[in-house]
Design an enzyme around this catalytic site. Structure first.
Site, PDB file in Angstrom:
ATOM      1  N   LYS A  75     -46.681-102.619  24.265  1.00 42.16           N
ATOM      2  CA  LYS A  75     -47.518-101.241  25.276  1.00 42.16           C
ATOM      3  C   LYS A  75     -48.523-100.721  24.461  1.00 42.16           C
ATOM      4  O   LYS A  75     -49.514 -99.811  24.897  1.00 42.16           O
ATOM      5  CB  LYS A  75     -46.480-100.313  25.348  1.00 42.16           C
ATOM      6  CG  LYS A  75     -45.294-100.828  26.263  1.00 42.16           C
ATOM      7  CD  LYS A  75     -45.752-100.789  27.925  1.00 42.16           C
ATOM      8  CE  LYS A  75     -44.451-101.064  28.789  1.00 42.16           C
ATOM      9  NZ  LYS A  75     -44.774-100.810  30.104  1.00 42.16           N
ATOM     10  N   ASP A  82     -40.773 -94.937  30.281  1.00 48.57           N
ATOM     11  CA  ASP A  82     -39.431 -95.337  29.883  1.00 48.57           C
ATOM     12  C   ASP A  82     -39.185 -95.222  28.288  1.00 48.57           C
ATOM     13  O   ASP A  82     -38.125 -95.514  27.751  1.00 48.57           O
ATOM     14  CB  ASP A  82     -38.775 -96.520  30.468  1.00 48.57           C
ATOM     15  CG  ASP A  82     -38.080 -96.436  31.883  1.00 48.57           C
ATOM     16  OD1 ASP A  82     -37.461 -95.516  32.153  1.00 48.57           O
ATOM     17  OD2 ASP A  82     -38.627 -97.528  32.714  1.00 48.57           O
TER      18      ASP A  82
END
Length: 417
Positions: free
Chosen positions: A88, A136
């Site tokens: 990410k 998340d």
């Protein structure tokens, strides 16, 4: 094989050949607004200039490959990417940079570079700007890091299920973290509403009808993984310098999976690897979409209908529409697995009985490996997927140990029993 891999061989899974996939279909111009050779190159040129940049390693697992009668299994190990712990890192921070660059250039009618932002040249502008996202964990950390190094503020929303360690990892970069009492998908919606009230810029890795450019930029950042992997395959010794035949990709909203699938599709055409998308059975929005032939929400748990999984980074009930645009024709198979296989697969990665290198892998990293073992230990699914002694498999170690308490419970304490 039965001694070590019986757990996976016994585990239930669902495998769906994509009825809309076509190996001969050309990567279309209609997808270039999401991911094109040019935008992938632009992201590569920028991100490889960052002082923190290093190519993530391609790690071979010959022991397991022999056990599964495959020629090669390799992991693209994203656990150390920019010291943020996951793939990410390539997406959120890049999108933050693109937002700040565009804002300053429009305001001052000049051209700037990332070094100008790092050097706080336009601090009077950037410190007044706020980026925000729902996460998340890992995406929010990337956005927070991007905000820190490029000089703006960040507000990160996390769902009720987000662990303390994941929240702390975001706060380390100076972001304000707001934990909701909601699910991930509900938190995405809340973040969008609050961003409008607070005049903050959303940096989301999922898209919706009037919000596509930034999620596309994030996917363009992710495409660097595929670019690196191809180069790493071709720098191996002569007889091993062959790209993968199959890629097993775990997916949440689908951004990373679509970036990988789209890159290989655009660059290799019919010669691209077979793409197998893997999701937890209780958060399988892409599988549901493939089954229905259109974007469809995950059905969730069979008894409660709730969308939730132990694999925190995959805990998503709705796919990103722009990711689905690519995967609806670019993925060859969709697959679901059970949460119960999470712990055993994490332990396998942490201590391979076949003498393979140890990898640090979190709960969201294991789906691709688990799916490979499940399908490779059954002759019928080997045949369906075209797995053979000549097959070369690429897997993604998409995150390191991001939730220490869960890792302790599933791996360390369980091994001591």
């Amino acid at each position: 094989m039965d001694r070590y891999l019986s757990i996976w061989k016994r585990s239930q899974f669902n495998l769906l050949p994509n009825p809309d996939a076509s190996r001969s279909l050309t990567y279309g111009e209609n997808l270039n607004h999401i991911l094109s050779k040019e935008t992938c190159k632009e992201a590569l040129n920028e991100i490889t200039r960052w002082p923190e940049y290093k190519i993530s390693p391609l790690v071979s697992w010959p022991g397991l490959a022999r056990e599964l009668n495959l020629v090669d299994i390799s992991f693209k190990d994203e656990s150390k990417r920019f010291n943020l712990g996951s793939f990410k890192a390539l997406g959120g921070a890049y999108a933050v940079y693109r937002f700040l660059k565009s804002t300053i250039e429009q305001k001052l009618a000049i051209k700037i570079e990332s070094d100008d932002l790092r050097n706080a040249t336009y601090r009077d502008i950037t410190t007044e700007l706020t980026v925000t996202t729902a996460t998340d964990g890992n995406h929010g950390r990337s956005v927070a890091w991007g905000a820190q190094i490029f000089g703006c503020k960040a507000t990160i929303y996390v769902p009720a299920s987000c662990s303390v360690s994941r929240i702390t990892a975001i706060e380390e970069f100076g972001a304000t973290v707001i934990q909701t009492s909601l699910s991930y998908d509900e938190t995405v919606a809340l973040c969008a509403k609050e961003a409008e009230k607070q005049n903050a810029q959303i940096i989301s890795d999922t898209s919706w009808d009037d919000y596509q450019d930034i999620p596309a930029q994030i996917m363009q950042g992710y495409s660097i993984i595929a670019e690196e992997a191809l180069k790493e395959y071709f720098t191996r010794p002569f007889r091993q310098a062959i790209p993968p035949s199959h890629i097993f990709l775990q997916a949440g909203v689908g951004g990373m999976a679509a970036a990988m699938a789209g890159y290989f599709w655009a660059h290799l055409g019919e010669r691209r690897p077979k793409i197998i998308i893997v999701e937890p059975e209780t958060a399988a929005c892409l599988y549901a979409s493939a089954a229905e032939g259109t974007l469809t929400k995950a059905t969730g748990d069979k008894e409660t209908g709730k969308v939730h999984t132990l694999m925190a980074g995959l805990d998503c009930g709705e796919a990103s529409p722009i990711a689905w645009e690519i995967l609806s024709h670019g993925a060859d198979f969709f697959m679901t697995i059970s949460d119960t296989i999470t712990g055993p697969t994490m332990k396998l990665i942490a201590s391979s009985p076949f003498g393979d290198p140890v990898l640090e892998a979190g709960e969201s990293s294991i789906a691709g490996l688990a799916a490979l073992i499940m399908t490779a230990t059954h002759e019928d699914t080997r045949e369906v997927l075209g797995l053979s002694p000549d097959s070369r498999i690429l897997l993604m170690n998409s995150e390191g140990i991001m939730d220490q308490s869960l890792y302790q419970e599933l791996v360390v304490e369980d091994q001591s029993k």
